[in-house]
Design a protein around this motif. Structure first.
Motif, mmCIF file in Angstrom:
data_model
loop_
_atom_site.group_PDB
_atom_site.id
_atom_site.type_symbol
_atom_site.label_atom_id
_atom_site.label_comp_id
_atom_site.label_asym_id
_atom_site.label_seq_id
_atom_site.Cartn_x
_atom_site.Cartn_y
_atom_site.Cartn_z
ATOM 1 N N SER A 85 37.446 36.176 31.508
ATOM 2 C CA SER A 85 38.301 37.214 30.899
ATOM 3 C C SER A 85 37.026 38.163 30.814
ATOM 4 O O SER A 85 37.362 40.113 30.318
ATOM 5 C CB SER A 85 38.005 36.689 29.343
ATOM 6 O OG SER A 85 36.742 35.984 29.146
ATOM 7 N N ILE A 86 35.678 37.349 31.167
ATOM 8 C CA ILE A 86 34.925 38.579 31.494
ATOM 9 C C ILE A 86 34.854 39.201 33.002
ATOM 10 O O ILE A 86 34.418 39.971 33.191
ATOM 11 C CB ILE A 86 33.406 37.854 31.324
ATOM 12 C CG1 ILE A 86 33.345 37.721 29.389
ATOM 13 C CG2 ILE A 86 32.119 38.589 31.771
ATOM 14 C CD1 ILE A 86 33.186 38.706 29.253
ATOM 15 N N ALA A 87 35.170 38.110 34.011
ATOM 16 C CA ALA A 87 34.971 38.239 35.914
ATOM 17 C C ALA A 87 36.111 39.005 35.882
ATOM 18 O O ALA A 87 35.737 40.349 36.890
ATOM 19 C CB ALA A 87 34.618 37.715 36.089
ATOM 20 N N ASP A 88 37.164 39.413 35.415
ATOM 21 C CA ASP A 88 38.408 40.545 35.715
ATOM 22 C C ASP A 88 37.682 41.532 35.399
ATOM 23 O O ASP A 88 37.873 43.261 36.289
ATOM 24 C CB ASP A 88 39.395 40.263 34.529
ATOM 25 C CG ASP A 88 40.750 40.537 35.520
ATOM 26 O OD1 ASP A 88 40.765 40.718 36.771
ATOM 27 O OD2 ASP A 88 41.199 41.283 34.906
ATOM 28 N N GLU A 114 47.138 35.102 31.940
ATOM 29 C CA GLU A 114 47.648 35.242 32.711
ATOM 30 C C GLU A 114 46.909 36.102 34.029
ATOM 31 O O GLU A 114 47.614 36.363 34.633
ATOM 32 C CB GLU A 114 48.641 36.699 32.188
ATOM 33 C CG GLU A 114 49.055 36.671 31.069
ATOM 34 C CD GLU A 114 50.664 36.029 31.499
ATOM 35 O OE1 GLU A 114 51.452 36.629 32.230
ATOM 36 O OE2 GLU A 114 51.126 34.740 31.405
ATOM 37 N N LEU A 115 45.866 35.944 33.649
ATOM 38 C CA LEU A 115 44.778 36.708 34.650
ATOM 39 C C LEU A 115 44.963 35.125 36.490
ATOM 40 O O LEU A 115 44.501 35.685 37.031
ATOM 41 C CB LEU A 115 43.678 36.860 34.295
ATOM 42 C CG LEU A 115 43.317 37.906 33.203
ATOM 43 C CD1 LEU A 115 41.726 37.996 32.612
ATOM 44 C CD2 LEU A 115 43.627 38.776 34.178
ATOM 45 N N PHE A 120 41.994 32.168 40.727
ATOM 46 C CA PHE A 120 41.905 33.883 40.787
ATOM 47 C C PHE A 120 41.301 34.851 41.400
ATOM 48 O O PHE A 120 40.262 34.385 42.665
ATOM 49 C CB PHE A 120 40.884 33.285 39.060
ATOM 50 C CG PHE A 120 40.185 34.368 38.546
ATOM 51 C CD1 PHE A 120 40.742 35.723 37.669
ATOM 52 C CD2 PHE A 120 38.877 35.131 39.001
ATOM 53 C CE1 PHE A 120 40.420 37.048 36.655
ATOM 54 C CE2 PHE A 120 38.745 36.217 38.167
ATOM 55 C CZ PHE A 120 39.185 36.902 37.420
ATOM 56 N N VAL A 121 41.227 36.118 41.361
ATOM 57 C CA VAL A 121 40.503 36.971 41.761
ATOM 58 C C VAL A 121 40.605 38.660 40.510
ATOM 59 O O VAL A 121 41.639 38.715 40.016
ATOM 60 C CB VAL A 121 41.684 37.998 42.873
ATOM 61 C CG1 VAL A 121 41.669 36.471 44.532
ATOM 62 C CG2 VAL A 121 42.695 37.841 42.844
#
Length: 555
Positions: free
Chosen positions: A495-498, A474-475, A518-519
């Motif tokens: 999952s980590i970088a968000d 979803e990210l 992705f952002v």
């Protein structure tokens, strides 16, 4: 005045035309012995077929073949052209006509299809070869056979499916280098079935004791498309059993020079001195290295499913954990924000709970201060209040916390927020003065936390991997088709970088326009754009009139 006379050349052309128009009126010589026109045409068509037959058989009766520059059908001598060549010559002495009569008897036996092609020639497309010369040689050596009309790797599989030597075939022109098949000897050796292996990279055979130098040799061979001589490395069966594997790699290129397949030949180390070892050596020497390009049938590529991404992300668990620990050690303030943001984004605040457990352990061991627990609670309560601005339930929880901790009930949410912010600033300074850094350095606490953030559960915190992978998906950009070879990496990374307090974006360079797929949240906070606004676009929308051209050149 009278018009000027025409140039001399025009006068000559005009006189020649008049002479040609007057020519039919003169008595032109008629070929008395010539056959009627339809009969001549029919014989000439069959004569061409006879000429082809005689060209294919040089020992046959000698005939005179027309020059390639001449017309495909010999022309009778008549009209102005025959007069120009010499009208007094008898038509019977024309070379093309003499060739026709001489070849008529041989042409009678020619197939009708040949003459039909000559009458209405059409371009013929070369048919794809039904068989492969290299596979024919291998079949003769192994004593097997294969079914034509299918892709090259499937024809090869029919020859080696029941061979006693374990063997795999990987597709090199598709991301991830997926296996296309494994033979039955491989299934018996590793306990993995063909259905379980197809579509996966063969690194699932690796484990903790797999030698890194051997892996580097394999990677170099696969990248360069060159053979790799047999090497010994430690691999693992499906049940986790180790075995010493002697592996060789054999690249296969098509007739256009494209690197299409890589064949892997395996044998257990203990079988080297047996008959199977000699059979393996013979197989390695007999494997083909090229094939006709028309025998490679492209296979449509499918998008990775969430379940596939959850499974493939396990291979990225160790490197992503190590990467995240190094990143978290760069900035204590940013690390604290990362832990808080992750706890706010999940129903179970794992990060804050793990940090609190570490602080309590340090206090019990006499190495920490009990006030750090209150500092952490204050910071987290204020973060929840700020994140859910205007939420009555969040305001109630913050009011109760302040009254329970500091003995004062504040009804005005603005006043409560200001007092909590002042306390939070002091608490953050206390936590970042060594507590956060020592927590990240402690592997017994930080590594389980990072694994939980990457979807790996533990005895204290269980994680539904499919739910974790769905949240990671979803990210990403909603319209993005996640490639199968990077699904595990992408799900692990985002999952980590968000939660990282640094602006991070990912662009797919294989898509037209290099859109951002992705952002993270920090990017949205700094730029003011939401994920929905930014993903799917090239990042040039951030540029403007004052954007430095020198920087764009570097980018």
């Amino acid at each position: 005045p009278p018009p000027p006379p025409p140039p001399p050349r025009m006068m000559r052309v005009k006189k020649q035309k008049q002479k040609m128009q007057a020519a039919p009126a003169k008595a032109a010589p008629q070929p008395a012995a010539a056959a009627p026109r339809p009969a001549v045409s029919a014989s000439l068509r069959t004569d061409k077929a006879a000429a082809k037959l005689k060209l294919a058989n040089p020992t046959s009766t000698k005939t005179t073949v027309p020059s390639p520059q001449s017309s495909s059908t010999p022309r009778a001598t008549t009209g102005p052209k025959s007069k120009k060549k010499g009208a007094d010559e008898s038509p019977a002495s024309e070379p093309a006509l003499e060739w026709t009569k001489a070849a008529s008897s041989s042409a009678a036996a020619a197939p009708v299809s040949v003459s039909a092609q000559d009458e209405a020639p059409e371009p013929v497309q070369p048919a794809a070869p039904a068989q492969c010369i290299e596979l024919d040689k291998l079949a003769a050596r192994l004593g097997g056979s294969y079914t034509t009309g299918q892709s090259w790797h499937l024809m090869l599989l029919e020859l080696v499916r029941d061979h006693p030597t374990p063997m795999v075939c990987a597709l090199m022109d598709e991301p991830g280098l997926p296996l296309r098949w494994v033979n039955r000897a491989f299934e018996r050796l590793t306990l993995w079935t063909n259905e379980e292996c197809v579509g996966r990279n063969c690194r699932f055979l690796q484990g903790k004791k797999t030698e890194k130098p051997a892996v580097r040799m394999m990677v170099k061979s696969l990248r360069d498309g060159v053979p790799m001589q047999p090497i010994m490395l430690t691999n693992y069966k499906k049940d986790g059993t180790e075995f010493a594997n002697v592996l060789s790699l054999h690249p296969v290129h098509d007739s256009n020079g494209r690197y299409i397949y890589s064949l892997g030949v395996l044998i257990p180390a203990e079988a080297l001195e047996t008959q199977d070892g000699q059979t393996t050596v013979e197989l390695r020497e007999a494997l083909p290295t090229t094939f006709d390009a028309s025998l490679h049938i492209e296979i449509p590529r499918a998008e990775a499913s969430v379940e596939d991404g959850a499974a493939d992300s396990l291979q990225w668990l160790a490197p992503m954990t190590a990467f995240s620990r190094r990143l978290l050690l760069l900035d204590d303030e940013a690390t604290l924000d990362c832990l808080i943001d992750h706890s706010l984004s999940t129903a179970n605040p794992v990060a804050i709970d793990m940090l609190k457990m570490y602080i309590v352990q340090e206090v019990d061991a006499g190495r920490g201060e009990s006030g750090h627990v209150l500092d952490l609670d204050t910071v987290f309560v204020f973060a929840k209040l700020k994140a859910s601005k205007g939420n009555k339930q969040a305001e109630k929880l913050a009011r109760e916390f302040y009254a329970r901790t500091y003995g004062e009930t504040i009804k005005d949410p603005l006043v409560l927020g200001k007092k909590l912010k002042k306390l939070t600033d002091t608490a953050r300074t206390s936590l970042c003065d060594g507590v956060v850094r020592s927590f990240v350095k402690d592997k017994s606490y930080c590594k389980p936390l990072l694994k939980a953030m990457l979807g790996e559960g533990s005895s204290e915190h269980t994680v539904d991997r499919d739910a974790w992978a769905f949240a990671a998906r979803e990210l990403l950009w909603a319209q993005y088709s996640v490639p199968t070879d990077v699904s595990g990496f992408l799900f692990s990374f985002v999952s980590i970088a968000d939660s990282f307090p640094t602006c991070i974006v990912i662009s797919d360079m294989c898509l037209a326009g290099n859109p951002m797929i992705f952002v993270n949240r920090e990017f949205c906070r700094v730029t003011g754009y939401s994920k929905e606004d930014a993903t799917g676009l090239n990042c040039r929308f951030l540029q403007g009139p004052e954007t430095e051209l020198e920087s764009l050149v570097e980018i």
